[in-house]
Scaffold this motif. Sequence first.
Motif, PDB file in Angstrom:
ATOM      1  N   GLY A 284      -8.876   3.660 -24.391  1.00 35.70           N
ATOM      2  CA  GLY A 284      -7.877   3.609 -23.328  1.00 35.70           C
ATOM      3  C   GLY A 284      -7.973   4.795 -22.389  1.00 35.70           C
ATOM      4  N   ILE A 285      -8.221   5.975 -22.927  1.00 31.40           N
ATOM      5  CA  ILE A 285      -8.384   7.175 -22.089  1.00 31.40           C
ATOM      6  C   ILE A 285      -9.605   7.029 -21.189  1.00 31.40           C
ATOM      7  N   LEU A 286     -10.697   6.481 -21.744  1.00 31.21           N
ATOM      8  CA  LEU A 286     -11.902   6.241 -20.943  1.00 31.21           C
ATOM      9  C   LEU A 286     -11.601   5.275 -19.799  1.00 31.21           C
ATOM     10  N   LEU A 287     -10.850   4.211 -20.078  1.00 30.65           N
ATOM     11  CA  LEU A 287     -10.513   3.230 -19.042  1.00 30.65           C
ATOM     12  C   LEU A 287      -9.661   3.859 -17.937  1.00 30.65           C
TER      13      LEU A 287
ATOM     14  N   LEU B 251      -6.349  -2.258 -20.905  1.00 31.27           N
ATOM     15  CA  LEU B 251      -5.437  -1.192 -21.334  1.00 31.27           C
ATOM     16  C   LEU B 251      -4.249  -1.744 -22.138  1.00 31.27           C
ATOM     17  N   LEU B 252      -4.049  -3.052 -22.111  1.00 33.27           N
ATOM     18  CA  LEU B 252      -2.955  -3.643 -22.877  1.00 33.27           C
ATOM     19  C   LEU B 252      -3.242  -3.643 -24.378  1.00 33.27           C
ATOM     20  N   TRP B 253      -4.531  -3.629 -24.751  1.00 37.19           N
ATOM     21  CA  TRP B 253      -4.844  -3.511 -26.188  1.00 37.19           C
ATOM     22  C   TRP B 253      -5.399  -2.121 -26.533  1.00 37.19           C
ATOM     23  N   ALA B 254      -5.984  -1.443 -25.548  1.00 41.60           N
ATOM     24  CA  ALA B 254      -6.505  -0.089 -25.777  1.00 41.60           C
ATOM     25  C   ALA B 254      -5.507   0.916 -25.218  1.00 41.60           C
TER      26      ALA B 254
END
Length: 392
Positions: A298-301, A319-322
């Motif tokens: 998620g941070i990478l995204l 980002l909804l799952w990460a």
Amino acid sequence: MKKLFLFLYFTFYIFNTSFSQSCHLRISLLTCAPGEELYSTFGHTALRVTDSIAGTDYVFNYGTFEFGSDFYIQFIRGKLLYYLSVENFNDFVAQYQWESRSIQEQVLQLDCQEKQELYTALQTNSRPENRYYRYDFLFDNCTTRARDIVARNTIPAVIFRNILPKDVPTFRDMIHSYLDRGGQYWSKLGIDILLGAKLDHRVTNQQAMFLPDYLLQGFDRAALGDSASIGKLPLTSKPQTILSMPSPLNKGSLFKPAIVFTLLLVLVSALTFIKANWATAALQVFDFLFFFILGLTGILLLFMWFGTDHVVCQNNFNLLWALPTHVVIAFFVHLKKEWVSKYYKVVFWITILLAAAWGFLPQEMNNALLPLVALILLRSWRLSGKNVKKAF
């Protein structure tokens, strides 16, 4: 009479000299087949210029880059510079022969002046002060550069006929077709995770030519002149294969993402319902690693969205799952606190909503992620209940 003869002679001489000096050029579009490496999965485009007077045969290649110490940093940030290089045609062919990649050629049917102007433009563009450009895979790459420099140096203008099917594809559809053909299933998953909803816009006829095969089709159907001239003044000759090689593409490994993630789901599901100390200890380790990796993803995204120049990394529903918050909460995943239980209850319901809306989101999600989504549901459900206090 003698003066008339001399006048006709010199007129013919001047015309013939002018013609021979400007029509000694042969310019063609080269379309190279996909290779087995990820960077070559989508094929390649270049322009070939043969000068019969100078005895030269050059390939102008917009797909060149320098591999420096900061290559990966520049690539990730979307600031990687590509440049136009010039190489000998035989060397170019030898490289593709070594990679077992076929090459097709379309000769541009331009008049003498247009050939000279295009050649001059390529030479000018290849100078050190002009040759670099900011690479963009979808909108400014080696293929679109070749298309644009040809279109800018033809009078009358190039008219492109429609090459799109009735069911117009999205950018993601077009990319998927190449990745599936090359057996690049893990690369496909990575691209689907990193690139957001903008990749799901339907392409225009012009935009479709960011891929070499589509530019080949575009040039094959293109003409010079107004719309009434289409079919009368073709831009190129029919494609001819100048290097025929067996395709190096394969179907990839049997360990596809969907299979690997499904096996992981089955294994963790079994551990979840086994009432044994060793299973509990294994789940404690798994939960930390699992949610920590999800948080890092998620941070990478978020970084790709807000910290780079990659426009297609924006509006990313992965980002909804990460969830980036997982990277912190993972350290407290088995802490016997009410707030930890509430956190995973929120995660559970977010994941429920994601699963329900999976096929209706404005971004096409990779179905290989569904076992991971199910795994998030399972573990967040267990971690949100009374079992938290029992160190599950």
